[in-house]
Motif scaffolding. Structure first.
Motif, PDB file in Angstrom:
ATOM      1  N   TYR A  66     -70.518  76.001 -14.413  1.00 31.44           N
ATOM      2  CA  TYR A  66     -69.973  77.030 -13.534  1.00 31.44           C
ATOM      3  C   TYR A  66     -68.760  77.622 -14.216  1.00 31.44           C
ATOM      4  CZ  TYR A  66     -66.425  73.543 -12.453  1.00 31.44           C
ATOM      5  OH  TYR A  66     -65.422  72.625 -12.552  1.00 31.44           O
TER       6      TYR A  66
ATOM      7  N   GLY B  68     -61.134  79.797  -8.123  1.00 31.03           N
ATOM      8  CA  GLY B  68     -60.955  78.477  -8.727  1.00 31.03           C
ATOM      9  C   GLY B  68     -60.114  78.472  -9.989  1.00 31.03           C
ATOM     10  N   HIS B  69     -59.619  79.633 -10.367  1.00 30.50           N
ATOM     11  CA  HIS B  69     -58.841  79.777 -11.592  1.00 30.50           C
ATOM     12  C   HIS B  69     -57.355  79.580 -11.263  1.00 30.50           C
ATOM     13  CE1 HIS B  69     -59.315  81.068 -15.760  1.00 30.50           C
ATOM     14  NE2 HIS B  69     -58.115  81.615 -15.667  1.00 30.50           N
TER      15      HIS B  69
ATOM     16  N   GLY C   7     -59.611  79.432  -4.599  1.00 26.95           N
ATOM     17  CA  GLY C   7     -60.895  79.957  -4.169  1.00 26.95           C
ATOM     18  C   GLY C   7     -61.981  79.184  -4.878  1.00 26.95           C
ATOM     19  N   MET C   8     -63.207  79.319  -4.391  1.00 23.99           N
ATOM     20  CA  MET C   8     -64.284  78.532  -5.010  1.00 23.99           C
ATOM     21  C   MET C   8     -64.644  79.083  -6.382  1.00 23.99           C
ATOM     22  SD  MET C   8     -66.891  77.420  -2.044  1.00 23.99           S
ATOM     23  CE  MET C   8     -66.339  76.388  -0.674  1.00 23.99           C
ATOM     24  N   PRO C   9     -64.961  78.211  -7.310  1.00 22.80           N
ATOM     25  CA  PRO C   9     -65.446  78.673  -8.612  1.00 22.80           C
ATOM     26  C   PRO C   9     -66.765  79.443  -8.444  1.00 22.80           C
ATOM     27  CG  PRO C   9     -64.877  76.353  -8.696  1.00 22.80           C
ATOM     28  CD  PRO C   9     -64.849  76.751  -7.257  1.00 22.80           C
TER      29      PRO C   9
ATOM     30  N   GLY D 271     -70.690  80.269  -9.326  1.00 25.09           N
ATOM     31  CA  GLY D 271     -71.908  79.654  -9.839  1.00 25.09           C
ATOM     32  C   GLY D 271     -72.082  78.216  -9.409  1.00 25.09           C
ATOM     33  N   LEU D 272     -71.250  77.774  -8.459  1.00 21.72           N
ATOM     34  CA  LEU D 272     -71.262  76.363  -8.071  1.00 21.72           C
ATOM     35  C   LEU D 272     -71.892  76.179  -6.692  1.00 21.72           C
ATOM     36  CD1 LEU D 272     -70.269  73.715  -9.281  1.00 21.72           C
ATOM     37  CD2 LEU D 272     -68.040  74.130  -8.279  1.00 21.72           C
TER      38      LEU D 272
END
Lengths: 397, 112
Positions: A261, A282-283, A303-305, A307-308
């Motif tokens: 991801y 997610g960064h 925030g969510m990464p 592709g996960l």
């Protein structure tokens, strides 16, 4: 066959001749040398790989000869047998001196035959090993050459530094292993907008880099990438940034190999106002350095990464850039860079440095941060990719 | 071994014994969890007490382990230190998992 040649070395002619006869009888083609010096010359010339040496030699001693032979770098392994002496002490000393085997002066033909068989087997194994090493060295060199080319390709994909419409730019890029899973870009979109992003594919090295190339290609403005479509179809900038990241998530979730991801920050600047809208997936949090107050502020709460998680949803954060304000984007490789004591560079140190260097021109900051993180790391070899993008709002077209 | 597994009340408690849950052991974690599930235990508690540092590969392994169990509540995490919790917060993964301060508390909730 060279492995069936042998060299018998010894100052005692009688013993030398007796043993070489035995060797001849065992099917070896045998040469002799009366001294260590002469033997070294013969080995150099012929590349012979089996040496039998008298333990008690006058002149250069057997152990000195063995040591000299071992310290010179030979292409092939030389199997070394001492003969002579009688006590266990000399056997031990012989092996300590670097020999592979030890036989008595009056060795029976049968025993000699067995010892020579084992010598031949080891010489053959050593030769195979050397050939395998050569092959690996060749393969490694060719992979390294390919990687260097790939690194150049990736570097060419990176944006140019310095002045663009309304913004000045600079960056740092340090791949851990030639090519990086980190990637970033920025470009004007039409006359009104400036798009920027930074991303970090899980892991590093070739597999991550290939994924980062693929994502980069999706976002590329010249290929009518998905960010261009998002800006076109959304009136609100916040919708444009979140739908861009949403689209990437839908596209890459389940498509990336196993658990691969990426994290990213994707944002758009409205050039006329300096208003920034960005998504932090997610960064690590971008940092807004305010020129007027000198304050450095972390933006966003994560925030969510990408592709996960299939139904991940993304939100946006706003900030307003005044003339001279800077925006710093960076990968976790920067703040998680460890010094020799295992201490992280850390976000606090980064914030402090950003503030400390606020009056330096942006043109100098790329090299300065590059030097800073390399110094912290203690070498040019990084455990993880390190990247940083610096944007300075000038407001001037 | 980087992991120890113990079955308690039908729940597999997987303790990561390595200090770093990173790219070096991430594939092993996925494999260990897959084996547990293949063995018939589908409820898993991941004990991160010893983990001082987790990188993106470590996080990826935890998520794909979670995906193997299928649903929330069947894969819980406990004993997270501050650094690991920060990663979960940054990536909003703290919203995806049930996280407990200790194995005892986690087991109590899972068995309730």
């Amino acid at each position: 066959m060279e492995s069936s040649s042998a060299l018998v070395v010894g100052s005692d002619e009688e013993a030398r001749v007796a043993l070489s006869r035995q060797l001849d009888g065992a099917g070896f083609s045998t040469m002799t040398a009366a001294s260590g010096e002469q033997a070294l010359e013969i080995i150099d010339k012929t590349g012979i790989t089996l040496v039998l040496c008298d333990w008690s030699m006058t002149g250069m001693s057997g152990s000195e000869f063995c040591a000299r032979l071992r310290s010179s770098s030979k292409e092939r392994y030389v199997y070394f047998i001492f003969f002579g002496g009688s006590s266990d002490t000399s056997a031990q000393q012989a092996l300590e001196a670097g020999a592979d085997d030890f036989i008595s002066k009056t060795v029976a033909n049968e025993e000699l035959g067995v010892r020579l068989q084992s010598a031949t087997r080891i010489i053959e194994l050593q030769d195979k090993l050397a050939a395998r090493n050569d092959f690996l060295e060749y393969a490694y060199a060719s992979v390294t050459t390919d990687l260097k080319i790939a690194a150049k390709v990736q570097e060419d994909l990176l944006p140019r530094q310095f002045r663009l419409a309304g913004l000045d730019t600079n960056w740092v890029f340090k791949p851990a292993n030639f090519v990086a899973g980190d990637m970033f870009d920025y470009f004007p979109m039409g006359d009104d907008y400036f798009v920027f992003y930074i991303l970090d594919v899980e892991g590093h090295g070739i597999a991550s880099a290939l994924t980062s190339f693929a994502i980069n290609n999706q976002l590329n403005p010249s290929s009518h990438g998905i960010c261009a479509k998002s800006v076109k179809h959304n009136d609100e900038l916040s919708d444009a940034v979140t739908s861009t990241v949403n689209n990437l998530n839908l596209q890459f979730e389940g498509n990336l190999n196993s658990s691969r991801y990426f994290t990213m920050v994707f944002g758009i600047v409205e050039v006329s106002t300096g208003n920034v809208t960005l998504t932090q997936a997610g960064h690590p949090a971008p940092i807004h350095l305010q020129k007027a107050s000198g304050q450095a502020i972390s933006l966003g709460d994560g925030g969510m990464p990408v592709g996960l998680i299939k139904d991940a949803s993304y939100s946006s954060v706003n900030c307003s850039l005044k003339s001279g304000d800077r925006l710093y984007l960076y990968s976790d490789g920067m703040i998680e860079c460890e010094n020799v004591h295992g201490e992280f560079y850390g976000s606090e140190r980064l914030l402090n440095r950003i503030q400390e260097w606020r009056d330096l021109p942006i043109e100098e900051l790329g090299d300065l941060f590059d030097g800073e993180i390399t110094h912290w790391n203690g070498s040019e070899t990084f455990d993880d990719d390190v990247s940083m993008v610096i944007l300075e709002y000038t407001g001037k077209r | 071994m980087s992991f120890e597994t113990e079955i308690k009340d039908g729940i597999a408690v997987v303790s990561v014994t390595a200090g770093r849950l990173d790219a070096n052991i991430a594939p092993d974690l996925k494999m260990a969890v897959a084996e547990i599930i293949d063995g018939g235990t589908s409820r898993i508690m991941l004990d991160l007490q010893s983990v001082q540092f987790m990188d993106s590969s470590g996080l990826g392994a935890v998520i794909s382990s979670f995906k193997l169990t299928g649903q929330k509540g069947d894969f819980v995490i406990c004993n997270m230190n501050e650094a690991v919790r920060e990663i979960f917060t940054l990536t909003h993964m703290d919203r995806l998992f049930e996280i407990y301060p200790s194995t005892d508390e986690g087991l109590q909730k899972m068995c309730a």
